[in-house]
Scaffold this active site. Structure first.
Site, short mmCIF file in Angstrom:
data_model
loop_
_atom_site.label_atom_id
_atom_site.label_comp_id
_atom_site.label_asym_id
_atom_site.label_seq_id
_atom_site.Cartn_x
_atom_site.Cartn_y
_atom_site.Cartn_z
CE LYS A 70 -1.68 -1.48 3.78
NZ LYS A 70 -2.42 -1.73 5.04
CB THR A 89 -5.65 8.02 8.23
OG1 THR A 89 -4.62 8.54 9.10
CG2 THR A 89 -5.94 9.02 7.13
N GLY A 93 -6.88 3.29 11.70
CA GLY A 93 -7.50 2.02 11.35
C GLY A 93 -7.69 1.77 9.88
CB THR A 94 -6.59 3.49 6.77
OG1 THR A 94 -5.24 3.66 7.22
CG2 THR A 94 -7.34 4.80 6.93
N GLY A 95 -5.58 0.59 7.64
CA GLY A 95 -5.03 -0.70 7.25
C GLY A 95 -5.90 -1.86 7.69
CB CYS A 96 -7.66 -2.51 10.90
SG CYS A 96 -6.27 -2.30 12.04
#
Length: 270
Positions: free
Chosen positions: A175, A207, A209-212
């Site tokens: 990402k 942003t 928690g965007t990866g989760c």
């Protein structure tokens, strides 16, 4: 049939990341969410102040209880915390190779706190990566897994994606949210194939928690039967809309959470 997706990850009491974000994303994407906790954290939108790992045998007990009773259509792995937990999770998932696994190698929190012990990186790399349908590292995580410098351009991103794919996962999505500039591209490497997923960078600090959220959305779409590239495209579009709507929420004074239910809540749209 409503699909069942299991998240194996840590808890975020502020609700923006970890298990809490995973369950919100699962619900928003129309699947039934389940959760096995690997760690408790003390955190808010400003950072992580404490981590309390769950004993590895009890992490295993949670996961085994789910598989003993419930059909699992996909697994999402987030925060693993340490080597012993990583080994416990790998031991179980190795017995369920028919279940797709989305692995988000959570290593560093938004505020810089370490969420993965140093001795766990090797176990993550050698035991969990080969079990994954796709792994979803950001740029710092990809660099840490490869013991390489952080990518600063698309060429480096693609090179690191291919290098991670060589370690055993079926596919790698690196990402590009940490890149400089107005764009936030992600690159998917699978075998000899490389594909790009484009997106404009949204001007917001919300942003958390965007990866989760992205990895959980991808797991939900895979569970529903979408091929991986389509699952990524749908998940990325969902996340972009959730980030764009984050201003509807008023949560904390740091990196606020995304609005997981942007398509469902009719209030707070002003």
């Amino acid at each position: 049939m409503i699909r069942n997706v299991l998240s194996i990850a840590g808890s975020d009491p502020s609700g923006g990341a970890g298990i809490q974000a995973d369950l919100k994303a699962f619900s928003a994407r129309g699947v039934y969410g389940m959760a096995a906790l690997t760690a408790l954290t003390a955190q808010n939108t400003q950072g992580v102040s404490g981590v309390h790992p769950v004993p590895p045998h009890f992490v295993a007990d949670q996961i085994n209880a789910i598989f003993a009773d419930i059909r699992v259509d996909a697994v999402k792995i987030g925060m693993i915390a340490n080597a012993a937990i990583a080994s416990a999770v790998a031991d179980i998932l190795a017995r369920h190779r028919d279940v797709p696994v989305v692995l988000d190698p959570v290593m560093i929190a938004k505020g810089g706190a370490a969420l993965l012990a140093a001795d766990a990186v090797d176990v993550l790399t050698t035991r969990l990566l080969p079990l994954a349908t796709v792994i979803t590292p950001n740029l710092p995580e990809a660099a840490a897994l490869l013991h390489d410098a952080e990518a600063t351009n698309r060429e480096d991103m693609a090179r690191q994606a291919r290098a991670l794919a060589a370690l055993g996962p079926s596919a790698v999505l690196v990402k590009g949210g940490h890149l400089e500039g107005d764009e936030s591209p992600d690159v998917l490497a699978s075998g000899d194939h490389v594909a790009w997923f484009e997106a404009q960078r949204l001007p917001t600090k919300n942003t958390h928690g965007t990866g989760c959220t992205l990895s959980s959305a991808i797991a939900a779409e895979i569970a529903k039967g979408l091929p991986l590239p389509e699952a990524i495209a749908v998940g990325k579009a969902y996340l972009a809309a959730a980030v764009a709507a984050a201003g509807q929420l008023s949560v904390g004074s740091g990196h606020g959470p995304v609005q997981h239910f942007h398509a469902l809540w009719a209030t707070n749209k002003e």
